[in-house]
Design a protein around this motif. Structure first.
Motif, PDB file in Angstrom:
ATOM      1  N   ALA A  74       0.830  -1.202   0.000  1.00  0.00           N
ATOM      2  CA  ALA A  74       0.000   0.000   0.000  1.00  0.00           C
ATOM      3  C   ALA A  74       0.865   1.253   0.000  1.00  0.00           C
ATOM      4  N   THR A  81       0.023  -2.858   5.524  1.00  0.00           N
ATOM      5  CA  THR A  81      -1.158  -2.917   4.678  1.00  0.00           C
ATOM      6  C   THR A  81      -0.773  -3.311   3.258  1.00  0.00           C
ATOM      7  N   GLU A  83      -2.191  -3.875  -0.763  1.00  0.00           N
ATOM      8  CA  GLU A  83      -3.206  -3.248  -1.606  1.00  0.00           C
ATOM      9  C   GLU A  83      -3.624  -4.204  -2.708  1.00  0.00           C
ATOM     10  N   ALA A 119      -6.065  -3.109   1.555  1.00  0.00           N
ATOM     11  CA  ALA A 119      -6.762  -1.928   1.047  1.00  0.00           C
ATOM     12  C   ALA A 119      -7.213  -2.173  -0.383  1.00  0.00           C
ATOM     13  N   TYR A 120      -8.358  -1.598  -0.737  1.00  0.00           N
ATOM     14  CA  TYR A 120      -8.932  -1.729  -2.073  1.00  0.00           C
ATOM     15  C   TYR A 120      -9.579  -0.397  -2.408  1.00  0.00           C
ATOM     16  N   TRP A 121      -9.056   0.303  -3.410  1.00  0.00           N
ATOM     17  CA  TRP A 121      -9.601   1.594  -3.818  1.00  0.00           C
ATOM     18  C   TRP A 121     -10.783   1.373  -4.743  1.00  0.00           C
ATOM     19  N   ALA A 159     -10.670   4.538  -0.143  1.00  0.00           N
ATOM     20  CA  ALA A 159      -9.928   3.356   0.283  1.00  0.00           C
ATOM     21  C   ALA A 159     -10.829   2.554   1.207  1.00  0.00           C
TER      22      ALA A 159
END
Length: 175
Positions: A74, A81, A83, A119-121, A159
């Protein structure tokens, strides 16, 4: 319907990743910041380097690729974290659990690598993606950024973070 299998790709699989990525870029150009034309021009050395920067997961059914996702860091500000990015499922496989299997494999990989969050945008106006991520256990954070993909409006991305430990409610507010 045949079973979905998900596996990581190594550097030696660069050509398979390239082919699947280009298919994704052609089929869903609105979902990516890059274009198929831009990435078609990239040489083998670039693709091999890309394979080293993040883990690329491929979903297959009967040996044919039906989806991809990448798992990387991330950023330096968030050392624990991982991503999730570049998620794509072929149109004929959508709604059949492929995205869920790819995200599950990504979360397991991040957990195995010692990460505590994934995390995932997601586009803040993309109700379907927000609902999918929420249903999986991702929770929105205060982190926002401008959309990376080409958009006609001023939509931003949020996020969303999945806690990878035992307590799914322990997501940091700013991940």
């Amino acid at each position: 319907m045949s079973e979905i299998s998900v596996r990581p790709l190594g550097e030696e699989d660069w050509q398979q990743y390239r082919d699947t990525r280009l298919t994704a870029l052609r089929e869903s150009p609105e979902a990516f910041a890059a274009t198929a034309a831009e990435e078609e021009a990239l040489d083998e050395d670039f693709w091999r380097l890309r394979m080293q920067r993040s883990t690329r997961l491929i979903a297959e059914r009967d040996g044919s690729p039906i989806g991809i996702v990448s798992v990387g860091r991330a950023g330096e500000d968030h050392p624990r974290t991982a991503e999730l990015f570049g998620l794509w499922v072929s149109p004929e496989a959508r709604g059949s659990g492929v995205a869920t299997e790819l995200v599950r494999a990504g979360a397991n990989l991040a957990r195995e690598q010692g990460q505590t969050q994934l995390a995932y945008w997601v586009g803040s106006d993309n109700g379907r993606a927000v609902a999918f991520a929420s249903g999986f256990g991702f929770r929105p954070t205060a982190e926002r950024r401008p959309m990376r993909v080409k958009s006609d409006d001023d939509e931003d991305e949020v996020a969303m973070v999945l806690a990878l430990g035992g307590d799914r409610g322990s997501v940091a507010r700013d991940f």
